[in-house]
Design an enzyme around this catalytic site. Structure first.
Site, PDB file in Angstrom:
ATOM      1  N   LEU A   6       0.868  -1.279  -0.093  1.00 31.73           N
ATOM      2  CA  LEU A   6       0.121   0.019   0.053  1.00 31.73           C
ATOM      3  C   LEU A   6       1.037   1.291   0.033  1.00 31.73           C
ATOM      4  O   LEU A   6       1.844   1.354   0.784  1.00 31.73           O
ATOM      5  CB  LEU A   6      -0.800  -0.175   1.294  1.00 31.73           C
ATOM      6  CG  LEU A   6      -2.101   1.003   1.273  1.00 31.73           C
ATOM      7  CD1 LEU A   6      -2.902   0.660   0.250  1.00 31.73           C
ATOM      8  CD2 LEU A   6      -2.612   0.929   2.616  1.00 31.73           C
ATOM      9  N   CYS A   7       0.415   2.329  -0.902  1.00 32.40           N
ATOM     10  CA  CYS A   7       0.973   3.596  -0.563  1.00 32.40           C
ATOM     11  C   CYS A   7       0.035   4.621  -1.195  1.00 32.40           C
ATOM     12  O   CYS A   7      -1.117   4.316  -1.581  1.00 32.40           O
ATOM     13  CB  CYS A   7       2.398   3.782  -1.344  1.00 32.40           C
ATOM     14  SG  CYS A   7       2.335   4.010  -2.937  1.00 32.40           S
ATOM     15  N   GLY A   8       0.196   5.742  -1.214  1.00 35.48           N
ATOM     16  CA  GLY A   8      -0.656   6.850  -1.588  1.00 35.48           C
ATOM     17  C   GLY A   8      -0.993   6.796  -2.917  1.00 35.48           C
ATOM     18  O   GLY A   8      -2.380   7.116  -3.464  1.00 35.48           O
ATOM     19  N   TRP A  38      -1.306  -1.318  -4.256  1.00 35.00           N
ATOM     20  CA  TRP A  38      -2.464  -0.790  -4.352  1.00 35.00           C
ATOM     21  C   TRP A  38      -2.366   0.841  -3.740  1.00 35.00           C
ATOM     22  O   TRP A  38      -1.430   0.972  -2.877  1.00 35.00           O
ATOM     23  CB  TRP A  38      -3.539  -1.157  -3.378  1.00 35.00           C
ATOM     24  CG  TRP A  38      -4.298  -2.489  -3.660  1.00 35.00           C
ATOM     25  CD1 TRP A  38      -4.352  -2.824  -5.193  1.00 35.00           C
ATOM     26  CD2 TRP A  38      -5.432  -3.386  -3.144  1.00 35.00           C
ATOM     27  NE1 TRP A  38      -5.151  -4.011  -5.166  1.00 35.00           N
ATOM     28  CE2 TRP A  38      -5.577  -4.443  -4.058  1.00 35.00           C
ATOM     29  CE3 TRP A  38      -5.559  -3.571  -1.725  1.00 35.00           C
ATOM     30  CZ2 TRP A  38      -6.712  -5.216  -3.588  1.00 35.00           C
ATOM     31  CZ3 TRP A  38      -6.392  -4.546  -1.250  1.00 35.00           C
ATOM     32  CH2 TRP A  38      -6.855  -5.237  -2.054  1.00 35.00           C
TER      33      TRP A  38
END
Lengths: 93, 163
Positions: A6-8, A38
């Protein structure tokens, strides 16, 4: 099984994590896991079995049922390996 | 997502050169640090000037998670934020500055990037991950006092990682 990183935005930090985890799974000959990067937007609508994110994103991960792994140093393979293998082991039990 | 094989992948050795690196820049804040890395990218024709603001906005809105390792930040924004072409810039700071990262502050190495799509930068990203996990190499990058010394450190990496 799905491991979401996950990251922005979904193509920088999360991609870096995906590349490292792909390599670890290959080395350990672990099959049956798909690693998907994602961004925060797509994360809200989907489910993963394991979510891997930088420690600084912890506040975004309160409402997930997935097993959460927080990584401090995103280029430290030893840290990532230890945490991802522990999470996979706990899912397989 | 498109398959990686359909894209010509950017390599780190092509991305980091005289135009895209800068050693020991003096800044007083994380904003100035991102501006310094962004200006290098503008001058190398990788991004439009508005990309610099987009990188700062991303850090402000989404948090300092792009400080990926102790002292190392990887700021970036989206393709539609003014990317001209996929590329990287490497800027080191004379004095480290805080980005607000609980784990990895303060920062003195910035590896900013621009991605024209979601996969042409992936090979270089992978190389960066190898590069940054080599403590001796990071030490060399950190202590480089000139652009030439910084390029030397990058060349060391390429010699050790030729496929």
């Amino acid at each position: 099984m799905i491991i979401a990183t996950l990251c922005g935005m979904g193509f920088g930090t999360s991609m870096l994590l995906k590349l490292t985890i792909d390599e670890i799974l290959k080395q350990e000959e672990i099959i049956g896991y798909k690693v998907v990067p994602w961004d925060l937007g797509s994360f809200k609508g989907q489910n993963a079995d394991i979510v891997v994110a930088p420690t600084d994103m912890e506040s975004h991960l309160k409402n997930t049922s997935a097993k959460v792994i927080l990584v401090k140093n995103l280029v430290d393979k030893a840290e990532i390996r230890e945490k991802i293998l522990a999470a996979i082991n706990s899912l397989e039990e | 997502m498109t398959s990686m094989s359909t894209q010509v992948q950017l390599r780190l050795k092509d991305a980091l050169n005289e135009q895209t690196i800068k050693a020991k820049v003096t800044v007083a804040s994380w904003e100035q640090a991102v501006e310094a890395a962004g200006m290098v990218m503008v001058q190398a024709n990788l991004v439009e000037p508005r990309y610099i603001d987009a990188m700062k906005k991303t850090l402000r809105d989404l948090g300092p998670y792009s400080v990926i390792a102790p002292g190392i930040a990887m700021p970036h924004a989206r393709p539609e934020d003014g990317v001209i072409q996929t590329g990287f810039s490497l800027v080191t700071l004379e004095k480290p500055v805080a980005f607000g990262s609980a784990e990895n502050d303060p920062v003195d190495i910035l590896l900013a990037f621009s991605a024209s799509d979601k996969d042409r930068h992936i090979t270089a990203l992978k190389e960066i991950s190898v590069f940054l996990s080599d403590d001796d190499l990071v030490k060399k990058v950190r202590s480089a006092n000139s652009n030439d010394q910084l390029l030397d450190a990058i060349q060391d990496f390429e010699i050790n990682n030729t496929e």
